[in-house]
Scaffold this active site. Structure first.
Site, mmCIF file in Angstrom:
data_model
loop_
_atom_site.group_PDB
_atom_site.id
_atom_site.type_symbol
_atom_site.label_atom_id
_atom_site.label_comp_id
_atom_site.label_asym_id
_atom_site.label_seq_id
_atom_site.Cartn_x
_atom_site.Cartn_y
_atom_site.Cartn_z
ATOM 1 C CG HIS A 1 -1.880 -1.113 1.208
ATOM 2 N ND1 HIS A 1 -1.853 -1.884 2.161
ATOM 3 C CD2 HIS A 1 -3.027 -1.284 0.284
ATOM 4 C CE1 HIS A 1 -2.737 -2.963 1.929
ATOM 5 N NE2 HIS A 1 -3.268 -2.594 0.556
ATOM 6 C CG ASP B 1 1.917 -1.368 3.600
ATOM 7 O OD1 ASP B 1 1.380 -1.394 4.690
ATOM 8 O OD2 ASP B 1 1.032 -1.912 2.634
HETATM 9 C C1 XLS Z 1 -7.823 -6.428 -0.047
HETATM 10 C C2 XLS Z 1 -6.351 -6.537 0.178
HETATM 11 C C3 XLS Z 1 -5.920 -5.254 -0.135
HETATM 12 C C4 XLS Z 1 -5.819 -5.105 -1.787
HETATM 13 C C5 XLS Z 1 -4.658 -4.185 -1.989
HETATM 14 O O1 XLS Z 1 -8.145 -7.720 -0.147
HETATM 15 O O2 XLS Z 1 -5.922 -6.931 1.243
HETATM 16 O O3 XLS Z 1 -5.202 -4.472 0.649
HETATM 17 O O4 XLS Z 1 -5.390 -6.309 -1.918
HETATM 18 O O5 XLS Z 1 -5.176 -2.891 -1.511
#
Ligand code: XLS
Ligand code: MG
Length: 344
Positions: A49, A52
């Site tokens: 993200h 992150d």
């Molecule tokens: C949702 C996820 C999410 C995405 C990426 O399922 O965990 O974080 O995969 O944004």
């Protein structure tokens, strides 16, 4: 030809075990320690993200964000890792309580776009052109809250802005039908590809299929993958498992339904997934009961199960399968597959 498999996960997949009903139950593992786990567990790349990659980015100037991203890239290189994608985490910010690109507030929508541009800049520094959009809050609790036609227009406009902002990026939509919203606007691969077709450059809009999300839409994940593959749009996958229609569980791959996991491995392998550099993401979470020192076993297990299923798929007698198909003897074929999964 066959699939070529490289694996990835996100730092959020090693986590403290909090759920909506209770606090964290495990100690936080530092980001640097998490990075060491990748190679230890046999993974090749990191999914990020935006925050992150660059924590606290709302409080940083653009030059500081770039600086942080450069440092991260060097840190990844030290561990022999690369970044697979960057995803703007738009569902946690106080500005985007009512959704991001589809929010009713123009100010919130503007924030979502600015934040997405930052994610794109971070991706650029990390040497990846893949941007994943999980459209978490792009939906409603009650239908009257937003206009679903306008919502789609706004999603298209937002994706257009991203595509125009950086001509190298590819946008990968990760569909999910519900949670946190009652109903979301882009619930399936078909919706995601349809949305891409409305943008200024459909060739740069693809799909990330997550097993659990497809199951929550009451669809078979392997069919969702097949649909995206037929459009040449399956640019990443999030494998995990899900025990029926309830909250998003992110269970270890194959832990609920081995046959369903097998079908996913098989469709990927049969259509040469990974030959263009696509990764297999494991979007799995450890059970809340798991103790600190063994809280990465879900990542180990998911990969191990993937390879066991791959081995089974590759060992099948394809001519026997063809024979069953031509004779329309699907009961025989069913038993053949079940026995293969049972190792007998
Ligand atoms: C949702 C996820 C999410 C995405 C990426 O399922 O965990 O974080 O995969 O944004
Ligand atoms: Mg996911």
């Amino acid at each position: 030809m066959a699939g070529k498999f490289k694996f990835t996960f996100g730092p959020w997949n090693i986590h403290e075990g909090a759920d909506p009903f209770g606090p964290e139950v495990r100690k936080t593992i530092s980001f640097d320690r998490k990075l060491e786990y990748y190679k230890e567990l046999g993974y090749d790349a990191v999914q990020f993200h935006d925050d992150d990659a660059v924590p606290n980015l709302n409080n940083l100037r653009p030059s500081q964000i770039t600086e942080e991203a450069k440092l991260l890239k060097a840190k990844l290189a030290n561990q022999g890792l690369v970044s697979e994608f960057v995803a703007p985490r738009l569902w946690e910010d106080p500005m985007t309580i009512d959704g991001a690109y589809t929010a009713n507030s123009a100010k919130a929508r503007q924030y979502a776009i600015e934040r997405s541009k930052i994610a794109i800049d971070i991706a650029h520094e990390l040497d990846t052109n893949l941007i994943v959009l999980w459209l978490a809050r792009e939906g409603t609790y009650i239908r009257e809250a937003k206009d679903s036609k306008v919502a789609v227009d706004r999603l298209v406009e937002s994706i257009n802005t991203m595509l125009e902002y950086n001509p190298d990026i590819r946008v990968c939509i990760e569909p999910k039908p519900n949670e946190p919203m009652d109903v979301t606007y882009i619930p399936t691969a078909g919706h995601a590809i349809g949305l891409g077709a409305l943008t200024v450059d459909p060739s740069r809009v693809g799909v990330c299929i997550e097993s659990a999300h497809a199951i929550l839409a009451n669809l078979d994940p392997s069919d969702e993958m097949g649909y995206a593959l037929a459009h040449n749009k399956l640019w990443t996958v999030h494998l995990n498992d899900q025990n029926s229609l309830k909250f998003d569980q992110d269970k270890s791959f194959g832990s609920v339904d081995l046959r369903r996991a097998f079908s996913q491995v098989r469709i990927l392998d049969q259509h040469n997934y990974g030959q263009n550099g696509e990764y297999v993401g494991m979007d799995v979470k450890a059970m809340r009961t798991q103790k600190d020192d063994v809280a990465t076993k879900h990542l180990r297990n998911s990969k191990e199960v993937f390879f066991k299923l791959l081995e089974i798929s590759r060992s099948l007698d394809e001519s026997f399968i063809e024979k069953c198909k031509s004779e329309r003897d699907y009961e025989e074929l069913d038993l053949y597959i079940m026995k293969a999964l049972l190792g007998s």
